[in-house]
Design an enzyme around this catalytic site. Sequence first.
Site, PDB file in Angstrom:
ATOM      1  N   ASN A 117       0.866  -1.172   0.000  1.00 31.65           N
ATOM      2  CA  ASN A 117       0.000   0.000   0.000  1.00 31.65           C
ATOM      3  C   ASN A 117       0.910   1.232   0.000  1.00 31.65           C
ATOM      4  O   ASN A 117       1.438   1.620   1.041  1.00 31.65           O
ATOM      5  CB  ASN A 117      -0.881  -0.055   1.260  1.00 31.65           C
ATOM      6  CG  ASN A 117      -1.839   1.109   1.349  1.00 31.65           C
ATOM      7  OD1 ASN A 117      -1.782   2.043   0.557  1.00 31.65           O
ATOM      8  ND2 ASN A 117      -2.720   1.049   2.330  1.00 31.65           N
TER       9      ASN A 117
ATOM     10  N   ARG B 108     -10.691  17.183   6.163  1.00 33.16           N
ATOM     11  CA  ARG B 108     -11.443  17.483   4.933  1.00 33.16           C
ATOM     12  C   ARG B 108     -12.848  17.974   5.268  1.00 33.16           C
ATOM     13  O   ARG B 108     -13.477  17.455   6.186  1.00 33.16           O
ATOM     14  CB  ARG B 108     -11.558  16.218   4.065  1.00 33.16           C
ATOM     15  CG  ARG B 108     -10.248  15.838   3.411  1.00 33.16           C
ATOM     16  CD  ARG B 108     -10.364  14.504   2.702  1.00 33.16           C
ATOM     17  NE  ARG B 108      -9.484  13.533   3.309  1.00 33.16           N
ATOM     18  CZ  ARG B 108      -9.472  12.230   3.013  1.00 33.16           C
ATOM     19  NH1 ARG B 108     -10.314  11.748   2.117  1.00 33.16           N
ATOM     20  NH2 ARG B 108      -8.629  11.417   3.602  1.00 33.16           N
TER      21      ARG B 108
ATOM     22  N   GLU C 101      -8.324  -4.419   5.028  1.00 39.13           N
ATOM     23  CA  GLU C 101      -8.166  -4.228   3.584  1.00 39.13           C
ATOM     24  C   GLU C 101      -7.091  -5.152   3.015  1.00 39.13           C
ATOM     25  O   GLU C 101      -7.217  -5.636   1.896  1.00 39.13           O
ATOM     26  CB  GLU C 101      -7.797  -2.760   3.308  1.00 39.13           C
ATOM     27  CG  GLU C 101      -8.982  -1.829   3.495  1.00 39.13           C
ATOM     28  CD  GLU C 101      -8.586  -0.411   3.840  1.00 39.13           C
ATOM     29  OE1 GLU C 101      -8.020  -0.202   4.935  1.00 39.13           O
ATOM     30  OE2 GLU C 101      -8.843   0.500   3.028  1.00 39.13           O
TER      31      GLU C 101
ATOM     32  N   HIS D  24     -12.330   3.917  -0.453  1.00 42.63           N
ATOM     33  CA  HIS D  24     -12.454   2.928   0.635  1.00 42.63           C
ATOM     34  C   HIS D  24     -13.196   1.666   0.182  1.00 42.63           C
ATOM     35  O   HIS D  24     -13.735   0.929   1.016  1.00 42.63           O
ATOM     36  CB  HIS D  24     -13.227   3.490   1.843  1.00 42.63           C
ATOM     37  CG  HIS D  24     -12.552   4.640   2.526  1.00 42.63           C
ATOM     38  ND1 HIS D  24     -13.250   5.724   2.988  1.00 42.63           N
ATOM     39  CD2 HIS D  24     -11.260   4.885   2.822  1.00 42.63           C
ATOM     40  CE1 HIS D  24     -12.419   6.585   3.552  1.00 42.63           C
ATOM     41  NE2 HIS D  24     -11.198   6.098   3.448  1.00 42.63           N
TER      42      HIS D  24
ATOM     43  N   ARG E 149      -2.569  -1.917  -3.496  1.00 42.81           N
ATOM     44  CA  ARG E 149      -3.716  -1.039  -3.321  1.00 42.81           C
ATOM     45  C   ARG E 149      -3.516   0.185  -4.216  1.00 42.81           C
ATOM     46  O   ARG E 149      -2.474   0.852  -4.153  1.00 42.81           O
ATOM     47  CB  ARG E 149      -3.803  -0.593  -1.871  1.00 42.81           C
ATOM     48  CG  ARG E 149      -4.917   0.384  -1.671  1.00 42.81           C
ATOM     49  CD  ARG E 149      -4.883   0.984  -0.300  1.00 42.81           C
ATOM     50  NE  ARG E 149      -6.012   1.876  -0.146  1.00 42.81           N
ATOM     51  CZ  ARG E 149      -5.961   3.011   0.515  1.00 42.81           C
ATOM     52  NH1 ARG E 149      -4.858   3.405   1.086  1.00 42.81           N
ATOM     53  NH2 ARG E 149      -7.031   3.760   0.618  1.00 42.81           N
TER      54      ARG E 149
END
Length: 390
Positions: A7, A233, A377, A174, A85
């Site tokens: 990742n 964010r 994940e 996601h 990923r």
Amino acid sequence: MNVLVINAGSSSLKFQLLDVDTREVYAKGNCERIGIDGSFVGYESIAVEGKQKLDVPLPDHKTAASYVVDIVQATGKDFIGIGHRVVQGGWYFPESKIVTDESLGWVREVAPLAPLHNYAEADVIEICRELFPGKGNVVVADTSFHYNIPEKAHRYALPRDVVEKFHIRKYGAHGTSHRYIWRASKEFLGDDLHNLVSCHLGSGSSLAAIKDGHDMDTTMGLTPLDGLIMGTRCGTIDPATVCFLMREGGYTIDEVDTMMNKQSGLLALSGISSDSRDIEAGIANGDPNCKLAFDMFYYRTGQLIMEMAQSLQGFDAMAFSAGIGENSPTMRMGVAKELEWMGVKIDEEKNAIRSDEVREISTPDSKIRVLVVPTNEEYMIALDVAELLG
Ligand code: ADP
């Protein structure tokens, strides 16, 4: 069957070597601050006792990847391939795909949609092809799970020629985590589960509306800025705010971009931190800005859960996951309270339990079953690699 999962971020490279059958992890770690002073490799492995930290210069991703090669080789475990990923798969990855020269080109072609991630990820895929000759590589894009949501959910009401020319649509993010959350929730609830609202709440947060394993809608959009209030964010705001700030405030496009991605969200609201733990401490000390930050987070999350429920035409369960969703009983309770009017009820004692297992925290009379699902994940990526290369 063992798989190496990579990742890569713009300045980090996480890795995990695991067995997809037993879920045993043989090595995992993170090469941090690549290209920045103070870089190091932190890892754990079956080859050494305890947590390791190598304070080494990491001028580029290739140097970082060479440490991963050493750490993986020291375990003495072979693996069938490498799963990467990729944050943005654009229109090329409705599912995971084996890396070829062509598919690697696609990762770069769609990179303008996620410039901070995709370029680094493509570079690392190339490096892995060189450093692990003979091993297959697989792209697992975070957007794949959302690719087939209905057009009415992914289309933006902008002129058709603009949408087509620039490939503008809701891509979401996601997706690998939401896919895992569905899988684990289904294993837990069995036939009782058809419609799930998956709540990945971390420093980046998104919801997904999942019907029998298929995604029907999600809260992130063209980019991961849309939807919920996040650590730094802003989530959904009136898009005209961008034009207004530029026209009236004299901000440049990059300044607005940085403001909305890095200086907003819980950080801006609380005025102290993007981390929910600091804000919770602030509330305990009577800080009104911290209280407002959490109140807004609950309010928006509750609203958007209802938006997801609408796209599913009702839901059986919701699952909390990721850093906040897995670890913060306060935030889970705050969100659940927003939904109390429609019969969502959380059991305070169950909510307080800390565990790495999937668990139910709703009361027996709750209209919606509420789960906590530790996401994984890496395991999901490894499963795709096993399927494509195994
Ligand atoms: P990402 O992977 O998007 O960087 P994570 O899923 O790791 O983020 O979530 C990070 C956030 O989770 C932190 O900012 C913090 O707010 C929250 N978090 C992590 N651990 C805890 C905890 N024990 N209690 C409360 N909140 C936590």
